[in-house]
Write a protein that holds these residues in place. Structure first.
Motif, PDB file in Angstrom:
ATOM      1  N   PRO A   1       0.833  -1.205   0.000  1.00 20.47           N
ATOM      2  CA  PRO A   1       0.000   0.000   0.000  1.00 20.47           C
ATOM      3  C   PRO A   1       0.868   1.255   0.000  1.00 20.47           C
ATOM      4  O   PRO A   1       1.924   1.307   0.630  1.00 20.47           O
ATOM      5  CB  PRO A   1      -0.807  -0.124   1.290  1.00 20.47           C
ATOM      6  N   ARG A   2       0.403   2.241  -0.679  1.00 23.83           N
ATOM      7  CA  ARG A   2       1.153   3.482  -0.814  1.00 23.83           C
ATOM      8  C   ARG A   2       0.613   4.526   0.148  1.00 23.83           C
ATOM      9  O   ARG A   2      -0.574   4.839   0.141  1.00 23.83           O
ATOM     10  CB  ARG A   2       1.030   3.980  -2.252  1.00 23.83           C
ATOM     11  N   ARG A   3       1.489   5.080   0.986  1.00 22.67           N
ATOM     12  CA  ARG A   3       1.085   6.115   1.931  1.00 22.67           C
ATOM     13  C   ARG A   3       1.290   7.479   1.287  1.00 22.67           C
ATOM     14  O   ARG A   3       2.363   7.769   0.759  1.00 22.67           O
ATOM     15  CB  ARG A   3       1.862   6.010   3.236  1.00 22.67           C
ATOM     16  N   THR A   4       0.249   8.309   1.340  1.00 23.66           N
ATOM     17  CA  THR A   4       0.276   9.613   0.675  1.00 23.66           C
ATOM     18  C   THR A   4      -0.044  10.698   1.696  1.00 23.66           C
ATOM     19  O   THR A   4      -1.086  11.331   1.640  1.00 23.66           O
ATOM     20  CB  THR A   4      -0.723   9.646  -0.491  1.00 23.66           C
ATOM     21  N   GLY A   5       0.832  10.844   2.670  1.00 23.74           N
ATOM     22  CA  GLY A   5       0.640  11.895   3.652  1.00 23.74           C
ATOM     23  C   GLY A   5      -0.383  11.540   4.709  1.00 23.74           C
ATOM     24  O   GLY A   5      -0.710  10.367   4.923  1.00 23.74           O
ATOM     25  N   THR A   6      -0.898  12.570   5.345  1.00 23.14           N
ATOM     26  CA  THR A   6      -1.839  12.390   6.444  1.00 23.14           C
ATOM     27  C   THR A   6      -3.015  13.344   6.290  1.00 23.14           C
ATOM     28  O   THR A   6      -3.008  14.243   5.455  1.00 23.14           O
ATOM     29  CB  THR A   6      -1.156  12.650   7.798  1.00 23.14           C
ATOM     30  N   LEU A   7      -4.024  13.117   7.124  1.00 24.50           N
ATOM     31  CA  LEU A   7      -5.201  13.991   7.176  1.00 24.50           C
ATOM     32  C   LEU A   7      -5.434  14.383   8.630  1.00 24.50           C
ATOM     33  O   LEU A   7      -5.499  13.526   9.516  1.00 24.50           O
ATOM     34  CB  LEU A   7      -6.436  13.271   6.623  1.00 24.50           C
ATOM     35  N   ARG A   8      -5.599  15.664   8.887  1.00 20.61           N
ATOM     36  CA  ARG A   8      -5.881  16.161  10.235  1.00 20.61           C
ATOM     37  C   ARG A   8      -7.384  16.269  10.444  1.00 20.61           C
ATOM     38  O   ARG A   8      -8.085  16.882   9.647  1.00 20.61           O
ATOM     39  CB  ARG A   8      -5.226  17.525  10.449  1.00 20.61           C
TER      40      ARG A   8
END
Length: 429
Positions: free
Chosen positions: A226-233
């Motif tokens: 799986p590819r991680r594309t940053g985060t969400l706050r």
């Protein structure tokens, strides 16, 4: 009339007949059972009714003299225990005795009704060669009184114009094999059953590297990391999953309570290999199949469909879904507490192209990010494979806490059994 646990649609036969007393016991317990009505001496039934109070459902099929189903009635038990919503009505008109059941060319009629007064009537007088849609009038009967056990009217006499009056005679049949305790296990797949809304499928397999999957056409498909594309706050503790083109004054389509925090955005990807007739060679590519907001590192032990404020799963038909709608092939994860300012920033960035409002995310199915400075909440939009409605699946850990939220952006893939050989499929020309 005769009772049974189920009705075999293919064989047009009762499955595990019941006495009236046994059927009454199932009715009280809410378990499924069927009632079959026949004219003495005729093998083809007049109508078959399925009752399953635990599923909030009563169904009816009416048959013609050729054994074809001509009418369907779908009733739903909602909050009032004394009345039923006439959720769906469908009718097929066979022009000749030898026309196959549900032939695509035969005229048909359908009506859907909702408890809030909305509805849709669809008429296809030439089968699949023409379609007209109207709204049901105020005179349409939406509700009917819930009959007591054994007091169901024989609808086929009215619908088929048969002469009355109707005199019912119960028929005692051999019950055959022993009944199952819950009335569902061991029931053949050819038997009629209450409609089951869409299920999540093996979502965890889409994020498990090395899993071999298929879409029914390509068989050489393997899940990659799986590819991680940053985060969400999500500082408000309320996650929004919606189409960002959804009207801002209506709020997001679906919200999910989560602990306030910052969570990883992931893409599920699958590697595909196939022989391409166009290039005359073996081709490989990587496609994104789903997006996920990872709330916890603990894997989901169960899944449920995310619901909007007006969504009632008791109204769903077979394989139907609730979800978010999009006319721009776009969905988003966002902080619901800052939905209005985030929605405004999204439009300023994507539509009005105002500089400095947001940021594009390169080389990812996640398209862009905007942030509300006042709250710190964020919105991250992702691409889907087209317009339409996309279900939101909420995964919960064994203790019931939200562990992950997943949206399929393409078709569901099925894991291959261990030991299955890789197959080479030619791509469509």
């Amino acid at each position: 009339m005769a009772y049974a646990q189920a009705w075999d649609l293919e064989a047009r036969a009762l499955w595990r007949p019941l006495t009236a007393e046994a059927a009454r016991e199932r009715d009280v317990a809410g378990l499924p059972y069927v009632v079959v009505y026949r004219i003495p001496g005729q093998e083809v039934p007049l109508e078959v009714r399925l009752v399953s109070w635990r599923d909030h459902y009563v169904g009816l099929w009416v048959y013609d003299d050729q054994g074809r189903r001509t009418d369907e009635l779908d009733l739903r038990l909602l909050d009032d225990p004394d009345r039923l919503l006439r959720r769906r009505t469908r009718r097929w008109q066979y022009t000749e005795p030898d026309v196959a059941e549900f032939d695509e060319e035969c005229p048909r009629f359908a009506m859907e009704l909702f408890p809030d007064g909305k509805g849709l009537i669809t008429q296809e007088p030439r089968g699949g060669r023409g379609r007209g849609e109207t709204v049901p009038g105020a005179d349409v009967e939406r509700w009917q009184v819930r009959p007591a056990f054994g007091d169901w009217p024989v609808a086929s006499f009215h619908w088929r114009g048969l002469p009355g009056p109707v005199a019912l005679q119960a028929v005692a049949l051999d019950s055959g094999a022993a009944a199952t305790p819950d009335g569902t296990s061991e029931v053949p797949p050819t038997c009629w059953r209450p409609p089951l809304p869409a299920q999540p499928g093996p979502l965890d397999a889409l994020f498990r590297p090395g899993t071999r999957v298929t879409n029914g056409y390509y068989t050489d498909m393997t899940v990659v990391e799986p590819r991680r594309t940053g985060t969400l706050r999500v500082p408000s503790g309320l996650l929004a999953v919606s189409g960002p083109d959804y009207p801002s004054d209506q709020g997001p389509a679906i919200t999910v309570p989560v602990p306030p925090g910052e969570y990883a955005l992931e893409e599920a990807e699958v590697g595909i290999g196939y022989y391409c007739e166009w290039s005359e060679g073996w081709v490989t590519r990587t496609d994104t199949t789903a997006v996920r907001l990872r709330i916890s590192e603990i894997p989901a032990a169960s899944w449920e469909m995310g619901l909007g404020p007006d969504d009632d799963p008791r109204l769903l038909a077979e394989d139907e879904i609730f979800g978010f709608n999009t006319d721009g092939a776009t969905g988003c994860f966002a902080d619901a507490g800052a939905w209005k300012p985030l929605h405004r920033l999204f439009e300023q960035h994507l539509v009005l192209r105002e500089p400095g409002v947001g940021e594009n995310i390169p080389d990812s199915i996640y398209l862009l990010r905007v942030q509300d400075e006042a709250s710190g909440g964020e919105l991250v939009a992702f691409a889907t494979t087209g317009d339409g409605t996309y279900p939101v699946w909420v995964g919960r850990s064994a203790d019931g806490e939200v562990a992950e939220v997943v949206v399929l952006v393409g078709e569901m893939l099925t894991p291959l059994e261990d030991g299955s050989a890789h197959g080479a499929q030619a791509a469509p020309a």
